[in-house]
Design a protein around this motif. Structure first.
Motif, PDB file in Angstrom:
ATOM      1  N   GLY A   1       0.805  -1.212   0.000  1.00  0.00           N
ATOM      2  CA  GLY A   1       0.000   0.000   0.000  1.00  0.00           C
ATOM      3  C   GLY A   1       0.838   1.262   0.000  1.00  0.00           C
ATOM      4  O   GLY A   1       1.849   1.361  -0.694  1.00  0.00           O
ATOM      5  N   GLU A   2       0.467   2.206   0.832  1.00  0.00           N
ATOM      6  CA  GLU A   2       1.139   3.505   0.871  1.00  0.00           C
ATOM      7  C   GLU A   2       2.532   3.445   1.503  1.00  0.00           C
ATOM      8  O   GLU A   2       3.288   4.417   1.418  1.00  0.00           O
ATOM      9  N   HIS A   3       2.853   2.313   2.108  1.00  0.00           N
ATOM     10  CA  HIS A   3       4.126   2.214   2.815  1.00  0.00           C
ATOM     11  C   HIS A   3       5.282   1.752   1.932  1.00  0.00           C
ATOM     12  O   HIS A   3       6.413   1.650   2.402  1.00  0.00           O
ATOM     13  N   VAL A   4       5.001   1.450   0.673  1.00  0.00           N
ATOM     14  CA  VAL A   4       6.062   0.990  -0.221  1.00  0.00           C
ATOM     15  C   VAL A   4       6.038   1.766  -1.534  1.00  0.00           C
ATOM     16  O   VAL A   4       5.007   2.280  -1.956  1.00  0.00           O
ATOM     17  N   SER A   5       7.199   1.820  -2.154  1.00  0.00           N
ATOM     18  CA  SER A   5       7.348   2.366  -3.505  1.00  0.00           C
ATOM     19  C   SER A   5       7.961   1.266  -4.340  1.00  0.00           C
ATOM     20  O   SER A   5       9.082   0.824  -4.074  1.00  0.00           O
ATOM     21  N   VAL A   6       7.231   0.792  -5.336  1.00  0.00           N
ATOM     22  CA  VAL A   6       7.637  -0.408  -6.079  1.00  0.00           C
ATOM     23  C   VAL A   6       8.082  -0.074  -7.498  1.00  0.00           C
ATOM     24  O   VAL A   6       7.393   0.647  -8.225  1.00  0.00           O
ATOM     25  N   THR A   7       9.217  -0.640  -7.880  1.00  0.00           N
ATOM     26  CA  THR A   7       9.732  -0.534  -9.242  1.00  0.00           C
ATOM     27  C   THR A   7       9.871  -1.941  -9.813  1.00  0.00           C
ATOM     28  O   THR A   7      10.480  -2.805  -9.180  1.00  0.00           O
ATOM     29  N   VAL A   8       9.297  -2.173 -10.994  1.00  0.00           N
ATOM     30  CA  VAL A   8       9.386  -3.478 -11.658  1.00  0.00           C
ATOM     31  C   VAL A   8      10.424  -3.394 -12.767  1.00  0.00           C
ATOM     32  O   VAL A   8      10.384  -2.487 -13.601  1.00  0.00           O
TER      33      VAL A   8
END
Length: 280
Positions: free
Chosen positions: A52-59
């Motif tokens: 949710g708002e607690h992570v920043s995800v890069t694929v």
């Protein structure tokens, strides 16, 4: 002297106010999301839903591309150099080189190993539990939020799986013999189809193997050939034509087709494509 006393008092108050801020500065603040890099959109989509708002995800790997035949770019190296957590499946050939190039001594690397096709609901739910455990350990301050998000998402998975399975059962897919790419076999079997045989990548198939697959398919009355988008969407086209069967291409990753950025949209697209290929 009174002025000096006043200055001293002000400085003391300021130091007391600043001390908690300095101490908290030694830890990750709740306002700053955990930077997560994943090799595929399968991992990335789950990390986003659970984090949710607690992570920043890069694929790293584009969802329509084959992760087994991918070369990392400078931007991927930079993303990993700035990340706190790197999630991978374990079979990506580029991962070790990417980790080495990133030169990030603080990077935590976790291999999330879940057997089976992740597009199948039971496997997707199992993968959610694995990613939940990883995020909770990496960021225990938000463990309760991660657990809540995971439970919510698993309810979506269960509802979506039951609904789509009902649609497939109504179409009597258990009576439909198919030939399919090996990377789609797990999902196609979950869907209920009768998988007569599977095949690998086009470059791995010899003319003799193709001939044997065609003969086997004809004998079993195969009416549908199912390809995998990421490993070769045209691999089964020729065999389908020889057999006189319909052909369809499915995706193993969210985002593989336009408008399928989430797992539920991706599996709904796959089921729609299967039913359309059967004329349902």
């Amino acid at each position: 002297m009174k002025i000096l006393h006043r200055i001293s008092a002000v400085l003391l108050i300021l130091s007391l106010v600043a001390l908690p801020m300095l101490v908290s500065g030694c830890r990750a603040t709740s306002a700053q999301p955990l930077k997560v890099v994943t090799t595929t959109s399968l991992l990335g989509s789950i990390a986003e839903r659970v984090g949710g708002e607690h992570v920043s995800v890069t694929v790293v790997v584009p969802p329509a591309s084959c992760p087994g035949h991918f070369d990392a770019k400078p931007g991927d190296i930079q993303a990993l150099a700035e990340a706190a957590l790197f999630l991978k499946h374990g079979w990506e050939g580029f991962a070790d080189g990417l980790i080495e190039a990133a030169e990030n001594p603080d990077l935590e690397v976790v291999t999330v190993q879940v057997e089976g096709n992740w597009m199948a609901p039971p496997v997707q739910a199992q993968a959610v539990d694995e990613v939940l455990a990883v995020l909770s350990e990496a960021d225990p301050d938000h463990k309760a939020d991660y657990e809540s998000n995971a439970e919510t998402y698993k309810a979506v998975i269960e509802e979506t799986g039951q609904r789509l399975k009902a649609e497939l059962s109504a179409a009597n897919v258990d009576q439909v013999p198919v030939l399919c790419a090996q990377y789609q076999a797990g999902f196609v079997k979950w869907a209920g189809f009768n998988v007569v045989a599977t095949y690998g990548r086009l470059e791995e198939l010899t003319p003799q193997q193709i001939g044997e697959l065609v003969d086997q398919a004809r004998e079993a009355g195969v009416v549908l050939v199912i390809d995998n988008l990421q490993s070769g969407p045209e691999t089964g086209v020729g065999m389908a034509q020889e057999i006189g069967a319909a052909h369809v291409t499915l995706s193993n990753f969210p985002g593989g087709f336009e408008g399928t950025e989430t797992w539920e949209k991706a599996i709904e697209k796959n089921v729609d494509l299967l039913l359309e290929a059967l004329g349902k």
